[in-house]
Design an enzyme around this catalytic site. Sequence first.
Site, short mmCIF file in Angstrom:
data_model
loop_
_atom_site.label_atom_id
_atom_site.label_comp_id
_atom_site.label_asym_id
_atom_site.label_seq_id
_atom_site.Cartn_x
_atom_site.Cartn_y
_atom_site.Cartn_z
N TYR A 67 0.84 -1.20 0.00
CA TYR A 67 0.00 0.00 0.00
C TYR A 67 0.88 1.25 0.00
O TYR A 67 1.72 1.42 0.88
CB TYR A 67 -0.87 -0.09 1.25
N ASP A 90 -9.71 10.89 -1.83
CA ASP A 90 -10.16 9.59 -2.34
C ASP A 90 -11.64 9.37 -2.04
O ASP A 90 -12.40 8.93 -2.89
CB ASP A 90 -9.31 8.49 -1.66
#
Length: 697
Positions: free
Chosen positions: A170, A266
């Site tokens: 990630y 996001d």
Amino acid sequence: MSRDPRFDILFEPVRIGPVTARNRFYQVPHCSGMGYRYPNAEAELRGMKAEGGWGVVSTQEAEIHPTSDLTPANEARLWDEGDLPALAAVTDSIHAHGSLAAIQLVHNGLHVANRFSRMIPLAPSHVISDCLDPVQARAMDKTDIADMRRWYRNAALRAKKAGFDIVYLYAGHDMSVLQHFLSRRHNDRTDEYGGSFENRLRLFREIIDDTREAVGDSCALAIRLAVDELLGPSGITCEGEGRDIVTALAELPDLWDVNLSGWSNDSQTARFSEEGFQEPYIRFVKSVTTKPVVGVGRYTSPDSMVRAIRQGILDFIGAARPSIADPYLPKKIEEGRIDDIRECIGCNICTSGDNTNVPMRCTQNPTIGEEWRKGWHPEIIPAAATPEPALVIGGGPAGLEAARALAQRGVDVLLAEGGGEWGGRVARECRLPGLATWGRVRDWRVGQLSVRPNAELYLHSPLSADDVLQYGIPHVAIATGARWRTDGAGRTHRRPLAFLAEGAVVSPDAILSAGAEAVSADGPVVVFDDDCFYMASVLAELLARAGRAVTFVTPESQVSPWSQHTLEQGRVQKRLIEVGVRIVTAKALAGRSKDRLDLACIYSDRIETIDCATLVPVTARLPDETLWLELKAREAEWADAGIRSVTRLGDCLAPGLIAAAVYSGHQYARSYQTEPDRDAVPFRREDIARLYERHAS
Ligand code: ADP
Ligand code: SF4
């Protein structure tokens, strides 16, 4: 019903390295507020997504080492073998429904304060942590880099042991050491891990290789990358290094999961973004890799999903919020039940769970977070054994959900709404700037009710106590809502402010009903916010757009502070600045004349006087309990009238979030014939020891 062939493409299996997803519905990693602290709840939540048809179901981020400690947040953890039972429960639950289980490994680098572990955070360089804590991260030396590589490798091996099919590395949301190394903003090293692009990429490459070597035989390797940070040249951009990273690593992972960074970019709310809003940033990715690509953007419409795939933007439809609002979204498309999809409204009440360290809730889906502790299923409610009829009064979110869920249980239900439209507060609030999607709370419920033969719906039907006693329907739910106060009482001013009456006061309800016309165009308007969430800011925006001169006054130090939890605070304040609203912080109300308002500094009590022709106080609400009080006063008549219970729901019981009103209606429908045990804890509590024992045996 069967699936519309238009949507067949969504149900094609897709290969991800050594594993194959059964369809293109992909629940990307998302926080739940459950994690290691509520492992049973977490397992049941993820299993429900698999049951609902999501081909891949991911965990939230999993901290790989105690130097990555987000306490008190409830993330997943893989610090050592002791964390395996909780994660094995998650994979079991996902596999039970034939889906792939993915885990997002993370070392949070400079994004943690390590409040619990008390270890020193690690970063590419000596930098202050990005939490508010007075904590610095230290620059990693070569030993630390070797440690980091080993911790990732160990975590990947543990993930495999726990049964995960996909292991994520990630580098997103500015929350991961891998992104910190990539970032020129955070990395000012002068060795081979800093400086040039290839040097900043080095640690990422090494950890990709290590992970592949450790678990790549059976686990797919996914990269989650922020391709744009919306910071222009000082950050990663999709035309610049975002593109360069994907190009450089193109074929190394088995899957690319691409998005915007940080989290507030996001997971933008519907107030600030449309469905598919990330496409302009991520659409390049498929042109530089042959590996499958997943992306998000609050996709709730199957047509938009098909378009994104046919246009070659995505291979998988990624979702966090649409899968929270409707864990059964894929199944409903598969079964041709498009109208049954409970569409996410983009309000981010779900993110407030993680941000306040509790299991998340959802405005549209009252069962989220209750799968394990209350045994609530998002689609199934047991039929009532002896369904006695119910009368629900008030057609707002609480009344609509109560009626809908009662009807689902086979109860004959009569829903009476005093006004001329369904939705109560939602009908009014969805006309405010940016909140149109909130109408989905009403639309889905009215749609579901309209096909139930056992539900009768009446508008223009204000009911009195006489009416209710005359009808004699055994179970009565009162969901008559609430009204905003106009007397200034709230958090800061606990008692009504008599001086407000010296000038014009317009209630938020008047604006909700009549729009900006409710406020005179003559003279400046002051919106006083003591509520701290969205209402004052949207009213100020509405009035400013309608040409009023608006001053926003708050006792807080920023506009709408609670909207930090919905990831909106920065955008809300920016929006008000852009539409010309003057912002005055840290002030309480101190006095009033016809066209002036005295404000007191909350620290020094110093008075400042501003022009004010109209005051709009957004402070607190009072339940509309007229009907309840009338009926309560005649309780002695209930039995003769055939009434067995009268219950208040939603805002009429206690004004709160729309999510709370929906939840209240749902809870009522599940238990309307039973008297609650007022001394008992109304849900199961986590017994982590038992989970671990079960795993060991
Ligand atoms: P909640 O959020 O709890 O659902 P709302 O304020 O959104 O509450 O909705 C309450 C609804 O109840 C409003 O639409 C209002 O018109 C309706 N209502 C209020 N009093 C009565 C009444 N006596 N009879 C029928 N409907 C009522
Ligand atoms: Fe969507 Fe709001 Fe539910 Fe979150 S809380 S999933 S944004 S409806």
